[in-house]
Design an enzyme around this catalytic site. Structure first.
Site, short mmCIF file in Angstrom:
data_model
loop_
_atom_site.label_atom_id
_atom_site.label_comp_id
_atom_site.label_asym_id
_atom_site.label_seq_id
_atom_site.Cartn_x
_atom_site.Cartn_y
_atom_site.Cartn_z
N HIS A 144 5.23 3.70 1.40
CA HIS A 144 5.09 2.43 2.02
C HIS A 144 6.30 2.10 2.33
O HIS A 144 6.70 1.37 3.28
CB HIS A 144 4.36 1.45 1.30
N ASP A 177 0.82 6.91 -2.64
CA ASP A 177 2.00 6.09 -2.37
C ASP A 177 3.26 6.79 -2.58
O ASP A 177 4.12 6.24 -3.13
CB ASP A 177 1.79 4.80 -3.05
N SER A 260 11.06 -0.65 -4.30
CA SER A 260 10.07 0.37 -4.21
C SER A 260 10.47 1.96 -3.95
O SER A 260 11.49 1.86 -3.18
CB SER A 260 9.30 0.09 -3.11
#
Length: 402
Positions: A144, A177, A260
């Site tokens: 992402h 992911d 992230s």
């Protein structure tokens, strides 16, 4: 996985208020765009929303550059170590006391191999984190974070010493992911040391490294709070977006938007997870930022998927060949694909799955997460109920690209 690929449908006519009241959980985008989920089917404790940790540098909300909404399946977890690669491999002993080092030393070892990643251009730039895998220039991060690069957005990498360079997208897996990007090969690159996520223990010290809110080289300390947390992460807010299913390592090390893709490391400065999502409170509950609950993808799983991405630019994930639905009595097979793993093992529509390899299953997300800890071709034992009869079936998992 056809039985787990449909993302959660969310939405609310009033984004500032949950559809189920001010105290109901909602799953927040950064800067206050809230989406809501359906109420729980069973009377189990519910938690707040989960937010994938990619930061939007500009004040442009909704550009989709490097964001992911996420959901914690249920307030479940265990102190037993998870094994994302093989449940038959021996579990290593905890880190020997002699290898434990100070947070200062951990930071000194890990920071040179941790990078800030910027994706996009102009007012649409989003940031995340990543870490160097090798001197050939491969860098691991979350899907992402770099999803925008698949449609042509540029990628820029900022190293801990301030050096900047462009990067290309090697491959990405929305189903896990995870993604790998590449900078120019250089002997001066400092790869991080990858550890073994099976060695993670509840209560063990960990350090999260990354670029929260665009602040590169940020280090936070905490502990492993829980293991085997079923977490789902959406690439975007679209109901049709791919959904990743994570058997998460939970930590209270502070993780914020922008973390992230960065490493979660143990006391020996070895990476045991890829920081991916945080749990947030719903609107009206007082605090919308980090509340001390974050989740990381176990590095054993990340390493397997990373190797596939480097080799082929794509990765596979396991499937059982069935559509699932959650009922008051558990996870039911709504339909079974002809020629799929479930059909070959003798399972039928209407069967209710209760366990996989002895691990209890109560929700659809839990079932998909457990399956995703395996690889296509692996054999798993599924406990199920047909009518009033309990039985087990051995499935050989199929596979798909994604």
């Amino acid at each position: 996985m056809s039985d787990g690929s449909a993302p959660h449908r969310t939405g609310s006519s009033d984004p500032t208020r949950s559809a189920f009241g001010d105290d109901a959980p909602s799953y927040h985008w950064p800067f206050g765009e809230a989406v809501t989920t359906a109420p729980a089917r069973r009377s189990r404790p519910r938690t707040g929303g989960v937010l994938a940790g990619a930061a939007l540098v500009a004040l442009l909300v909704g550009s989709g550059a490097g964001f992911g909404a996420a959901r914690l399946s249920a307030d479940r977890g265990t102190s037993a170590p998870s094994d994302p690669v093989s449940s038959t491999d021996p579990v290593p002993a905890p880190l020997p006391p002699g290898e434990t080092t100070s947070t200062v030393e951990v930071a000194r070892r890990v920071l040179p191999g941790t990078v800030m990643i910027e994706v996009g251009s102009g007012n649409g730039t989003g940031t995340g984190s990543g870490f160097v895998l090798d001197r050939q220039g491969h860098v691991m991060t979350n899907n992402h974070v770099v999803a925008g690069a698949a449609s042509g957005s540029r990628i820029r990498v900022v190293f801990s010493d301030g050096r900047q360079t462009s990067a290309t997208l090697v491959g990405r897996s929305p189903s896990y992911d995870l993604a790998v990007i590449k900078v120019k090969a250089d002997d001066a690159l400092t790869p991080v040391e990858l550890g073994d996520s099976r060695s993670a223990r509840v209560g063990a010290p960990v350090v999260a490294v990354g670029s929260p809110l665009g602040l590169p080289g940020t280090v936070t300390q905490g502990i492993v709070s829980a293991l085997d947390r079923p977490v789902t992460v959406n690439e975007s807010g679209s109901a049709d977006a791919p959904t990743a299913y994570i058997d998460g390592i939970q930590t209270d090390a502070s993780i914020n938007p922008g973390n992230s893709g960065g490493p979660l490391v143990d006391a020996g400065a070895r990476v045991i997870g890829v920081n991916s999502a945080i749990l947030t409170l719903s609107a009206g509950q007082g605090q919308s930022g980090n509340i001390g609950i974050g989740f990381a993808i176990p590095i054993n799983q990340a390493r397997t998927i990373g190797d596939l991405l480097i080799a082929d630019g794509k990765a596979t994930y396991p499937v059982v060949g069935a559509q699932l639905q959650e009922t008051a009595s558990g996870v039911e097979l709504l339909s079974v694909d002809s020629g799929g793993a479930a059909r070959k093992a003798g399972l039928r529509a209407g069967d209710r799955v209760s366990s996989v390899d002895g691990r209890e299953v109560e929700t659809r997300e839990e079932l998909v997460v457990i399956i995703r800890t395996h690889r296509p071709g692996d054999k798993v034992t599924v406990g199920y109920t047909r009518g009033t009869d309990e039985a087990e079936a051995e499935l050989t998992l199929g596979g798909r690209v994604g």
